[in-house]
Design an enzyme around this catalytic site. Structure first.
Site, mmCIF file in Angstrom:
data_model
loop_
_atom_site.group_PDB
_atom_site.id
_atom_site.type_symbol
_atom_site.label_atom_id
_atom_site.label_comp_id
_atom_site.label_asym_id
_atom_site.label_seq_id
_atom_site.Cartn_x
_atom_site.Cartn_y
_atom_site.Cartn_z
ATOM 1 N N HIS A 47 102.227 52.757 42.827
ATOM 2 C CA HIS A 47 100.882 53.247 42.116
ATOM 3 C C HIS A 47 100.416 51.545 41.572
ATOM 4 O O HIS A 47 100.916 50.615 41.570
ATOM 5 C CB HIS A 47 101.033 53.878 40.728
ATOM 6 C CG HIS A 47 101.334 55.221 41.010
ATOM 7 N ND1 HIS A 47 101.352 56.322 40.051
ATOM 8 C CD2 HIS A 47 101.528 56.010 42.182
ATOM 9 C CE1 HIS A 47 101.449 57.499 40.340
ATOM 10 N NE2 HIS A 47 101.688 57.286 41.832
ATOM 11 N N GLU A 49 99.393 50.085 39.145
ATOM 12 C CA GLU A 49 100.092 49.399 37.842
ATOM 13 C C GLU A 49 101.327 49.031 38.148
ATOM 14 O O GLU A 49 101.489 47.624 37.975
ATOM 15 C CB GLU A 49 99.878 50.159 36.612
ATOM 16 C CG GLU A 49 98.719 50.747 36.050
ATOM 17 C CD GLU A 49 98.175 52.145 37.043
ATOM 18 O OE1 GLU A 49 98.411 52.462 38.167
ATOM 19 O OE2 GLU A 49 97.302 52.885 35.944
ATOM 20 N N CYS A 77 99.351 56.992 34.603
ATOM 21 C CA CYS A 77 100.404 58.050 34.836
ATOM 22 C C CYS A 77 101.518 58.048 34.045
ATOM 23 O O CYS A 77 101.839 56.646 33.737
ATOM 24 C CB CYS A 77 100.581 58.643 36.261
ATOM 25 S SG CYS A 77 102.010 57.557 36.957
ATOM 26 N N CYS A 80 103.821 54.808 35.409
ATOM 27 C CA CYS A 80 103.212 53.628 35.123
ATOM 28 C C CYS A 80 103.182 53.314 33.426
ATOM 29 O O CYS A 80 103.466 52.176 33.225
ATOM 30 C CB CYS A 80 101.610 53.778 35.414
ATOM 31 S SG CYS A 80 101.875 53.742 37.387
HETATM 32 N N1 LIG Z 1 96.575 55.111 36.903
HETATM 33 C C1 LIG Z 1 97.028 55.741 38.307
HETATM 34 N N2 LIG Z 1 97.157 56.899 38.254
HETATM 35 C C2 LIG Z 1 97.554 57.640 39.321
HETATM 36 N N3 LIG Z 1 97.649 58.814 39.808
HETATM 37 C C3 LIG Z 1 98.480 58.624 41.222
HETATM 38 N N4 LIG Z 1 98.397 57.496 41.675
HETATM 39 C C4 LIG Z 1 97.832 56.627 40.486
HETATM 40 C C5 LIG Z 1 97.930 55.354 40.308
HETATM 41 O O1 LIG Z 1 97.997 54.321 41.216
HETATM 42 N N5 LIG Z 1 97.202 54.719 38.927
#
Ligand SMILES: Nc1nc2[nH]cnc2c(=O)[nH]1
Length: 150
Positions: A47, A49, A77, A80
């Site tokens: 992801h 972050e 999410c 993260c």
């Molecule tokens: N904030 C965020 N939400 C996600 N949901 C799925 N992938 C991501 C991501 O990379 N960042």
């Protein structure tokens, strides 16, 4: 925040993954960047972050981001969120909300709900499985001399 959004656009347009971007700033300077790279790396944890945290920690030579601000194109999410708490930046700024992410097909509400459930009641069962040596790593860690706490 405009840099985070530009990274979200770049990653998406280049087939890297979902439309998410993130930058980490220290003393007015970008020290880490990331965009969602789940598709290009076959890594479900890639992801924006997490990528930015890894990049910032590498460039700062530290496992902590104290004194840093994290700018993400979308509310993090749960995975993260956990990574952010372990990295300990000072602040998090986000542009879109998780409700907007859900509307675009990135609904993580079910993961937030799973957190409230007992481990064995989750969609993916989490089953306690103790063996004799279960607590050995923790015992040894507690007794380890000169350990680095984090
Ligand atoms: N904030 C965020 N939400 C996600 N949901 C799925 N992938 C991501 C991501 O990379 N960042």
């Amino acid at each position: 925040m405009s840099a985070a959004i530009a990274l979200a656009q770049y990653g998406m347009q280049h087939g890297q993954g979902g439309p998410f971007g993130c930058v980490i700033v220290k003393d007015g300077r970008i020290v880490g960047k990331g965009y969602n790279s789940v598709l290009s790396t076959n890594d479900p944890t890639a992801h924006a972050e997490v990528m930015a945290i890894r990049d910032a920690c590498k460039s700062l030579g530290s496992f902590q981001l104290t004194g840093c601000d994290l700018y993400t194109s979308c509310e993090p999410c749960p995975m993260c969120l956990g990574a952010i708490y372990w990295a300990r930046p000072d602040r998090v700024f986000y542009a879109c909300t998780k409700e907007e992410a859900a509307e675009a097909g990135f609904d993580d509400a079910f993961i937030y709900k799973e957190l409230d459930r007992a481990p064995t009641e989750r969609k993916i069962p989490f089953i306690p499985l103790r063996i004799e040596a279960s607590d050995k790593p923790f015992q040894d860690w507690k007794e380890k001399e000169n350990r680095t706490n984090y």
